[in-house]
Design a protein around this motif. Structure first.
Motif, short mmCIF file in Angstrom:
data_model
loop_
_atom_site.label_atom_id
_atom_site.label_comp_id
_atom_site.label_asym_id
_atom_site.label_seq_id
_atom_site.Cartn_x
_atom_site.Cartn_y
_atom_site.Cartn_z
N SER A 610 -4.83 81.70 69.94
CA SER A 610 -6.27 81.50 69.82
C SER A 610 -6.87 82.84 69.43
CB SER A 610 -6.95 81.02 71.12
OG SER A 610 -8.28 80.62 70.81
N ASN A 611 -7.44 82.88 68.25
CA ASN A 611 -7.98 84.13 67.75
C ASN A 611 -8.96 83.85 66.62
OD1 ASN A 611 -8.39 86.86 67.30
ND2 ASN A 611 -6.56 87.12 66.04
N PRO A 612 -10.14 83.35 66.96
CA PRO A 612 -11.14 83.14 65.91
C PRO A 612 -11.84 84.45 65.58
CG PRO A 612 -11.91 82.22 68.00
CD PRO A 612 -10.60 82.91 68.27
N ASN A 613 -11.08 85.44 65.17
CA ASN A 613 -11.61 86.79 64.95
C ASN A 613 -10.91 87.45 63.78
OD1 ASN A 613 -13.30 87.17 67.52
ND2 ASN A 613 -11.32 86.54 68.34
N LEU A 614 -11.63 88.36 63.16
CA LEU A 614 -11.08 89.13 62.05
C LEU A 614 -9.97 90.04 62.54
CD1 LEU A 614 -11.81 89.61 59.10
CD2 LEU A 614 -13.36 91.40 59.87
N ASP A 615 -10.18 90.66 63.68
CA ASP A 615 -9.20 91.56 64.27
C ASP A 615 -9.31 91.33 65.77
OD1 ASP A 615 -7.41 93.60 64.79
OD2 ASP A 615 -8.44 95.08 63.55
N ARG A 616 -8.40 91.95 66.53
CA ARG A 616 -8.40 91.72 67.97
C ARG A 616 -9.81 91.88 68.54
NH1 ARG A 616 -6.39 95.94 72.17
NH2 ARG A 616 -7.48 95.04 73.94
N SER A 617 -10.23 90.91 69.37
CA SER A 617 -11.54 90.97 70.00
C SER A 617 -11.39 90.61 71.46
CB SER A 617 -12.49 89.99 69.32
OG SER A 617 -13.70 89.91 70.06
N GLU A 618 -12.22 91.22 72.29
CA GLU A 618 -12.24 90.89 73.72
C GLU A 618 -13.54 90.19 74.10
OE1 GLU A 618 -9.74 91.03 75.66
OE2 GLU A 618 -8.36 92.16 74.40
N VAL A 619 -14.27 89.75 73.08
CA VAL A 619 -15.51 89.01 73.31
C VAL A 619 -15.17 87.53 73.18
CG1 VAL A 619 -17.78 88.50 72.36
CG2 VAL A 619 -16.99 90.86 72.45
N GLU A 620 -15.67 86.69 74.06
CA GLU A 620 -15.38 85.28 73.97
C GLU A 620 -15.81 84.74 72.59
OE1 GLU A 620 -17.32 82.39 76.74
OE2 GLU A 620 -15.23 82.08 77.31
N TYR A 621 -15.01 83.97 71.83
CA TYR A 621 -13.64 83.63 72.19
C TYR A 621 -12.71 84.70 71.64
CZ TYR A 621 -15.75 79.26 73.54
OH TYR A 621 -16.53 78.32 74.15
N GLY A 622 -12.13 85.46 72.55
CA GLY A 622 -11.36 86.64 72.17
C GLY A 622 -9.98 86.31 71.67
N THR A 623 -9.21 87.37 71.44
CA THR A 623 -7.84 87.23 70.96
C THR A 623 -6.95 86.99 72.17
OG1 THR A 623 -8.42 88.73 69.20
CG2 THR A 623 -6.07 88.35 69.56
N GLU A 624 -6.25 85.89 72.17
CA GLU A 624 -5.52 85.43 73.35
C GLU A 624 -4.03 85.73 73.21
OE1 GLU A 624 -4.96 84.73 76.65
OE2 GLU A 624 -7.02 84.07 76.27
N TYR A 625 -3.49 86.49 74.16
CA TYR A 625 -2.05 86.81 74.14
C TYR A 625 -1.27 86.07 75.22
CZ TYR A 625 -3.41 90.49 70.90
OH TYR A 625 -3.91 91.16 69.82
N ARG A 626 -2.00 85.43 76.17
CA ARG A 626 -1.30 84.80 77.29
C ARG A 626 -0.61 83.50 76.86
NH1 ARG A 626 -6.33 84.61 81.26
NH2 ARG A 626 -7.29 84.24 79.23
N VAL A 627 0.56 83.27 77.45
CA VAL A 627 1.33 82.06 77.14
C VAL A 627 1.21 81.11 78.33
CG1 VAL A 627 3.59 81.14 76.49
CG2 VAL A 627 2.97 83.47 75.85
N GLU A 628 1.09 79.83 78.03
CA GLU A 628 1.13 78.81 79.09
C GLU A 628 2.29 77.84 78.83
OE1 GLU A 628 -3.24 77.70 80.50
OE2 GLU A 628 -3.04 77.88 78.33
N TRP A 629 2.74 77.26 79.91
CA TRP A 629 3.88 76.35 79.89
C TRP A 629 3.45 75.04 80.52
CZ3 TRP A 629 7.77 78.67 77.24
CH2 TRP A 629 7.66 80.06 77.08
N LEU A 630 3.43 73.99 79.71
CA LEU A 630 3.06 72.65 80.19
C LEU A 630 4.37 71.92 80.52
CD1 LEU A 630 0.87 70.44 80.60
CD2 LEU A 630 1.19 69.84 78.19
#
Ligand SMILES: *[C@@H]1O[C@H](CO)[C@@H](O)[C@H](O)[C@H]1NC(C)=O
Ligand SMILES: *[C@@H]1O[C@H](CO)[C@@H](O)[C@H](O)[C@H]1NC(C)=O
Ligand SMILES: *[C@@H]1O[C@H](CO)[C@@H](O)[C@H](O)[C@H]1NC(C)=O
Length: 776
Positions: A610-630
């Motif tokens: 999830s990264n609706p950004n030109l470059d890494r951003s920490e503003v919502e919706y930021g650049t997401e590095y976390r992984v989830e396991w369903l």
């Protein structure tokens, strides 16, 4: 995404212009127009930098100042004196320490809030400045103190024990995320309410019935593209941006993710893989194709050291060792390249084991248009076919489906032809005959490809029903694709529609069958399970794909109202009772543009990005590095197991494999699913496939006799995963190569003709022409 061609326009948008420079060049110091090289030092939106000279950074002991333009704020403080330390108090959720590394650097002890968290070695055989020496991104949003103490120690290779401080970057953290269901009469089930509490506590299980969702691991490079490459590793590809994982002194944009240890290893990627597609070939080699031009800022073209990716074919040879040792990306556009530039192309393995490369745009941008469209397909390796001898073959369908037709949806059908959907239309392409069979348009005006991205699957192919194919396409948007972006809102509702069609001649006459998901979704990801069920995750209930160019952006996101609850879809249940959202878990993590999900060999679902950004951003919706396991409920059941699985499974070949079946399972309840886990990006799950194999169980229930798929039409030759499913519970998947393991056909004449008639960097040539005629 928007490419750099849009940057000039973006800069004028108020939401982006809070940064004083283009984000590709985010570390240009305030007041300067000179870009520095692509070092890890970067201040994402939502973060704040503190120079070593800041009065808030308290030094004690013996420190020396150095001054040079390559240091942040032109200053650096260093020490060689054991016990010298710094203390810095900050408020936020993350802290990064930047400084130099080289062969004379030593080891420091790092404390956070009084607790020793790391011994950090800043030794490096090669010298690099503005390096991220330490980072911690998962602190609760509060006041924290970092203390760094010179330990007096160094690694045996080091010639010194220098520790230096150039700057700190603090991640400020976003306010708690609220899930606002778009449709109040159809509320999101189990919506998470406290984003930060969950974000701060990794590996918590949010259980909903027997499905669970847990957070573990970070991808190091943002996960724009995802493919499982072995039983232990996934390939993650991103674009050139300031990811925390680094390689050779600069941020990495490709990595291998260890599914067991959650470690990430950076890859050498030369060209910009922004919005590439990918597939395995019949011999198990993976190709990653197309991408974005060189990342450059307004003044310099050499900043980031990357190469134009629009004609790239990046090669990852089979990488099956447990530690992925020696695996890396190879690219050399002088020898291996596409015939034409492609951004947002779909890459599909076809019946002869080669790759079909479909559509895309000749330039970066957003909505496709007649000027930028690349309404052709080509093959890798190139084929001498339809008189084109390695050069692109025109596709009328890709002209007719403008404008919302990027990242076409495509599946190889069991008669070898290709199902393709783009925008509001669908067809079957016979690549051997170069003919198109148009299908009924998708119902109710729903558009399903970028930037109106829906997701699609080929439903399981079953010998019992003669492998009649059926496609499922879910989500998307009914927005008009001729509307200019500034008239579209992030709040425009997405479509909840799933459309399904059997592709037999009779059934096509009957058209699409329509169902409604519990929530609308733009950019969902649909993942096939070995049981034949489907889970739908990710996406937003409103807006459109891309970033930075619609009304009411959230941060830079063109989409909003993230749908946080996964949905189960049972294709074989009676119509009207196929969807289940009520017993599924919810995530605290919004996953909008550039999110991915895949089935793993273990049988759970890996969710990332999830990264609706030109470059890494920490503003919502930021650049997401976390992984989830369903984790489906079957993960906790007594599971069957396969052993003695051979490396190859030939077409129509009968093999015997060992099996362990739970005692209660009847032979009639045993199925074998041969799966391609696909190559996932932009909601497109290219190659995703499940073929049931003919199977019989030995009397002692210790052996299975399995027959390979009848041909490359039913399962294009190449890697696959075998899962035995006993009483609805799948085993761990075992990797197998379907076919003879040989490479796809190679036509040297077509390769030579392609190389002779195309340039490696046609996009650059277009740009040059554009500049020459003075237009923007
Ligand atoms: C909201 O959801 C309900 C129940 O699913 C549905 O009947 C209704 O049409 C939806 N309304 C809108 C505006 O989408
Ligand atoms: C086509 O798209 C490109 C890239 O987004 C853009 O620069 C160009 O202005 C568009 N052309 C037309 C005619 O809309
Ligand atoms: C597989 O085939 C491709 C295309 O010819 C080739 O580039 C690659 O090196 C081959 N891989 C192996 C493992 O032989």
């Amino acid at each position: 995404m928007l490419s750099l061609f849009h940057l000039l326009t973006l800069i004028t948008l108020p939401l982006i212009s809070s940064a004083t420079e283009s984000a590709w060049n985010g570390h240009v110091l305030p007041g300067s127009t000179n870009p520095s090289s692509f070092t890890p030092y970067y201040i994402p939106p939502g973060a704040k930098s503190y120079d070593s000279a800041s009065p808030l950074v308290h030094f004690s002991g013996k420190w020396t100042d150095s001054y040079a333009s390559r240091y942040v704020g032109h200053t650096l403080r260093s020490t060689t004196s054991k016990g010298s330390s710094i203390i810095f108090t900050f408020t936020g959720t993350g802290i990064e320490w930047f400084g130099n590394v080289d062969s004379r650097h030593g080891i420091a002890d790092v404390y956070i809030d009084g607790k020793l968290v790391d011994h950090v070695d800043s030794y490096s055989p090669t010298a690099h400045y503005q390096q991220r020496i330490f980072w911690e991104f998962s602190l609760p949003r509060a006041k924290h103190t970092i203390k760094i103490i010179h330990s007096g120690k160094r690694s045996p290779e080091s010639k010194g024990n220098i520790i230096d401080i150039d700057a700190f970057v603090v991640t400020l953290g976003t306010s708690p995320h609220q899930s606002v269901p778009l449709n109040q009469s159809a509320p999101v089930q189990n919506a998470a309410t406290d984003f930060n509490a969950a974000a701060a506590a990794p590996a918590i299980a949010l259980s909903g019935s027997h499905w669970t969702l847990s957070q573990q691991g970070t991808t190091g490079v943002h996960a724009m593209q995802l493919a499982i490459i072995s039983s232990s590793h996934a390939l993650i590809m991103d674009k050139v941006e300031h990811n925390p994982l680094t390689i050779d002194g600069h941020p990495a944009w490709g990595a291998l993710y260890n599914l067991n240890t959650h470690d990430v290893t950076p890859l050498h990627v030369k060209s910009n893989s922004f919005c590439a597609g990918g597939t395995f070939l019949s011999n198990g080699t993976l190709i990653n194709v197309g991408g974005n031009p060189v990342v450059e800022d307004r003044t310099s073209s050499a900043d980031f050291g990357d190469v134009d990716g629009m004609q790239s074919v990046r090669i990852l040879e089979p990488c099956d060792s447990g530690d992925a040792g020696g695996c890396d990306i190879y690219e050399n556009q002088a020898r291996i390249r596409l015939a034409s530039p492609r951004w947002y192309n779909t890459v599909l393995r076809i019946a002869d084991g080669s790759a079909m490369i479909l559509g895309g745009s000749r330039k970066g941008g957003w909505m496709n248009n007649a000027t930028t469209n690349n309404p052709t397909l080509e093959y890798f390796p190139p084929k001498n076919i339809h008189g084109r001898n390695g050069l692109p073959i025109e596709s009328p369908f890709l002209v007719d489906t403008l404008s919302s037709n990027l990242f076409p949806i495509a599946f190889s059908l069991p008669d070898g032809r290709i199902f393709i959907a783009a925008n509001n239309d669908a067809m079957i392409y016979d690549w051997r005959a170069n003919s198109e069979q148009r299908l009924p348009a998708l119902p109710n005006g729903v558009r399903v490809t970028y930037p109106m991205s829906g997701t699609a699957l080929l439903l399981p192919l079953d010998p019992a029903t003669g492998y009649i194919p059926e496609v499922l396409i879910c989500g998307g948007s009914t927005l008009d694709d001729k509307t200019p972006s500034w008239e579209i809102s992030s709040q425009a509702p997405a479509s909840p529609q799933c459309a399904r069609m059997l592709l037999s001649q009779d059934a096509i006459g009957a058209g699409w069958h329509v169902e409604q998901m519990p929530n609308p979704r733009i950019m969902p990801d649909a993942v096939l399970l070995p049981t034949g069920d489907v889970v739908i995750v990710n996406g937003g209930a409103s807006g459109i794909a891309g970033y930075g160019n619609v009304k009411n952006q959230i941060g830079a996101s063109n989409a909003a109202n993230p749908v946080l609850t996964s949905v189960l879809y049972r294709p074989n249940a009676p119509a009207g009772s196929r969807f289940d959202g009520a017993s599924m878990p919810s995530s605290p993590i919004p996953r909008l543009y550039h999110s991915v999900a895949t089935l793993t060999p273990n049988g759970d679902v890996m969710i990332a990005g999830s990264n609706p950004n030109l470059d890494r951003s920490e503003v919502e919706y930021g650049t997401e590095y976390r992984v989830e396991w369903l984790r489906p409920p079957y993960m906790d059941a007594e599971r069957p197991a396969l052993d003695n699985v051979p490396e190859l499974l030939g077409f129509g070949q009968t093999i015997e494999v060992g099996v362990h079946l739970p005692a209660s399972v009847q032979p009639s309840d045993v199925k074998v699913s041969l799966m391609d886990l696909g190559y996932v990006t932009h909601a497109v799950h290219a190659n995703s496939r499940l073929v049931y194999l003919q199977v019989s169980v030995s009397d002692d229930k210790q052996k299975l006799t399995i027959t390979g798929p009848p041909s490359g039409d039913v399962y294009p030759p190449g890697p696959g995963w075998l899962y035995v499913v006993a009483g609805g519970v799948p085993s761990v998947g075992r990797k197998i190569i379907v076919g003879d393991g040989h490479g796809p056909p190679v036509d040297q004449g077509a390769i030579d003709n392609l190389l002779k008639n195309t340039d490696p960097d046609q996009d650059k040539k277009d740009k040059q022409d554009k500049q020459d005629d003075g237009s923007e």
